[in-house]
Design a protein around this motif. Structure first.
Motif: not given
Length: 112
Positions: A1-17, A81-93
């Motif tokens: 059964m497929s699974a998914y990594a889902i991220a909801h990024l509310r803001s991203v500092d789009f810099g070098a990192d 990513r985590t140090e340059n964005s505000d969001g959440v990430a989950v794994l779901v089946e």
């Protein structure tokens, strides 16, 4: 059964990192059969507030999704990513073929 990594990024500092993170993430997915289903598009919000963007990565199964997330290759770039964005990430089946919403009712109510 497929699974998914889902991220909801509310803001991203789009810099070098973040640029480095994006340049490196594809290679971390390959050994685990991961592929982007949703990435880099603005959602069409139908109800309620929804700031930011959604990323969806599909894996063949939940175990490979977990192994990808825990892999040394991904863990090495994760702070980019985590140090340059505000969001959440989950794994779901995902659900099996033929799944019906009433199956959830049976699960939570104990009724068949």
């Amino acid at each position: 059964m497929s699974a998914y990594a889902i991220a909801h990024l509310r803001s991203v500092d789009f810099g070098a990192d973040i640029i480095r993170y994006i340049e490196k993430i594809d290679d971390t997915l390959v050994p685990y059969g991961g592929r982007f289903l949703v990435h880099g598009v603005d959602p069409e919000v139908m109800e309620g507030p929804f700031p930011g963007n959604v990323i969806v990565i599909e894996f063949p199964d939940i175990e490979r999704a977990r192994r990808w997330y825990d892999s040394p290759g991904y863990q090495e770039i994760l702070p980019l990513r985590t140090e340059n964005s505000d969001g959440v990430a989950v794994l779901v089946e995902g659900t099996a073929d033929g799944y019906r919403a009433t199956e959830y009712l049976a699960k939570v109510t104990g009724r068949a």
